[in-house]
Design a protein around this motif. Structure first.
Motif, PDB file in Angstrom:
ATOM      1  N   ARG A   1       0.837  -1.193   0.000  1.00 48.42           N
ATOM      2  CA  ARG A   1       0.000   0.000   0.000  1.00 48.42           C
ATOM      3  C   ARG A   1       0.876   1.248   0.000  1.00 48.42           C
ATOM      4  NH1 ARG A   1      -2.605  -0.382   6.132  1.00 48.42           N
ATOM      5  NH2 ARG A   1      -0.687   0.180   7.292  1.00 48.42           N
ATOM      6  N   GLN A   2       0.297   2.329  -0.503  1.00 49.50           N
ATOM      7  CA  GLN A   2       0.995   3.610  -0.514  1.00 49.50           C
ATOM      8  C   GLN A   2       0.018   4.706  -0.162  1.00 49.50           C
ATOM      9  OE1 GLN A   2       3.102   4.563  -4.140  1.00 49.50           O
ATOM     10  NE2 GLN A   2       4.423   5.996  -3.051  1.00 49.50           N
ATOM     11  N   ALA A   3       0.278   5.366   0.943  1.00 51.29           N
ATOM     12  CA  ALA A   3      -0.546   6.486   1.395  1.00 51.29           C
ATOM     13  C   ALA A   3       0.003   7.776   0.798  1.00 51.29           C
ATOM     14  CB  ALA A   3      -0.530   6.558   2.914  1.00 51.29           C
TER      15      ALA A   3
ATOM     16  N   GLY B   1       1.888  10.933   0.125  1.00 53.64           N
ATOM     17  CA  GLY B   1       3.085  11.499   0.720  1.00 53.64           C
ATOM     18  C   GLY B   1       4.001  10.509   1.404  1.00 53.64           C
ATOM     19  N   LYS B   2       3.669   9.222   1.293  1.00 53.51           N
ATOM     20  CA  LYS B   2       4.489   8.196   1.955  1.00 53.51           C
ATOM     21  C   LYS B   2       5.007   7.200   0.934  1.00 53.51           C
ATOM     22  CE  LYS B   2       2.251   8.423   6.493  1.00 53.51           C
ATOM     23  NZ  LYS B   2       1.637   7.628   7.583  1.00 53.51           N
ATOM     24  N   GLU B   3       6.011   6.435   1.337  1.00 48.38           N
ATOM     25  CA  GLU B   3       6.551   5.402   0.471  1.00 48.38           C
ATOM     26  C   GLU B   3       5.637   4.177   0.485  1.00 48.38           C
ATOM     27  OE1 GLU B   3      11.321   6.465   0.844  1.00 48.38           O
ATOM     28  OE2 GLU B   3      10.565   4.531   1.520  1.00 48.38           O
ATOM     29  N   ARG B   4       5.763   3.407  -0.568  1.00 46.31           N
ATOM     30  CA  ARG B   4       5.020   2.156  -0.631  1.00 46.31           C
ATOM     31  C   ARG B   4       5.532   1.207   0.446  1.00 46.31           C
ATOM     32  NH1 ARG B   4       5.307  -0.470  -6.317  1.00 46.31           N
ATOM     33  NH2 ARG B   4       7.462  -0.839  -5.636  1.00 46.31           N
ATOM     34  N   GLU B   5       4.599   0.500   1.096  1.00 46.39           N
ATOM     35  CA  GLU B   5       5.004  -0.418   2.151  1.00 46.39           C
ATOM     36  C   GLU B   5       4.335  -1.773   1.970  1.00 46.39           C
ATOM     37  OE1 GLU B   5       3.798   0.746   6.080  1.00 46.39           O
ATOM     38  OE2 GLU B   5       1.710   1.097   5.504  1.00 46.39           O
TER      39      GLU B   5
ATOM     40  N   SER C   1       1.893  -3.665  11.491  1.00 48.02           N
ATOM     41  CA  SER C   1       0.777  -2.727  11.619  1.00 48.02           C
ATOM     42  C   SER C   1      -0.573  -3.338  11.278  1.00 48.02           C
ATOM     43  CB  SER C   1       1.022  -1.497  10.742  1.00 48.02           C
ATOM     44  OG  SER C   1       1.144  -1.883   9.382  1.00 48.02           O
TER      45      SER C   1
ATOM     46  N   GLU D   1      -5.551   5.243   9.535  1.00 51.07           N
ATOM     47  CA  GLU D   1      -4.159   5.083   9.090  1.00 51.07           C
ATOM     48  C   GLU D   1      -4.017   4.034   7.988  1.00 51.07           C
ATOM     49  OE1 GLU D   1      -4.500   7.076  12.774  1.00 51.07           O
ATOM     50  OE2 GLU D   1      -5.163   5.042  12.287  1.00 51.07           O
TER      51      GLU D   1
ATOM     52  N   ALA E   1      -5.083   4.290   1.887  1.00 52.04           N
ATOM     53  CA  ALA E   1      -3.975   4.197   0.937  1.00 52.04           C
ATOM     54  C   ALA E   1      -4.471   3.569  -0.360  1.00 52.04           C
ATOM     55  CB  ALA E   1      -2.845   3.336   1.509  1.00 52.04           C
TER      56      ALA E   1
END
Length: 123
Positions: free
Chosen positions: A37-39, A41-45, A62, A88, A91
């Protein structure tokens, strides 16, 4: 190889969604699969991974205990059941196909990626 993800949407916190990813163009049953997933402004996780047989699974800290990855090799489809969703978790969710049957940990390696399906969790 094509990976088609679906099932995203808008849900309230505490709710559930099930994502699906249909694969074609490769012998699905011999490769590990994963969800990322990628939110904004964040990196893909990495979220979760599953071995070719389904007997091996891996989860990000998480989501462990809330999300469940599964697969149906007869339908060339991998699923992500998401329960107790939190804001949270909002994403774009992507599925990926591993390089081998045991590519299901965060490091993969991962050979193919699908397009994202958006999950939005409201508070």
């Amino acid at each position: 190889v094509q990976l088609q993800a679906s099932g995203g949407g808008l849900v309230q916190a505490g709710g559930s969604l099930r994502l699906s990813c249909a694969a074609s163009g490769r012998t699905f049953s011999t490769y590990g699969m994963g969800w990322f997933r990628q939110a904004p402004g964040k990196e893909r996780e990495f979220v979760a991974g599953i071995s070719w047989s389904g007997r091996g699974t891996s989860y990000a800290d998480s989501v462990r205990g809330r999300f469940t990855i599964s697969r149906d090799n007869a339908k060339n489809t991998v699923y992500l059941q998401m329960n107790s969703l939190e804001p949270e978790d909002t994403a774009d969710y992507y599925c990926a196909m591993g390089r081998s049957g045991n590519s299901y940990y965060p490091s993969g390696p991962w050979d193919y990626w699908g397009q994202g399906t958006l999950v939005t969790v409201s508070s």
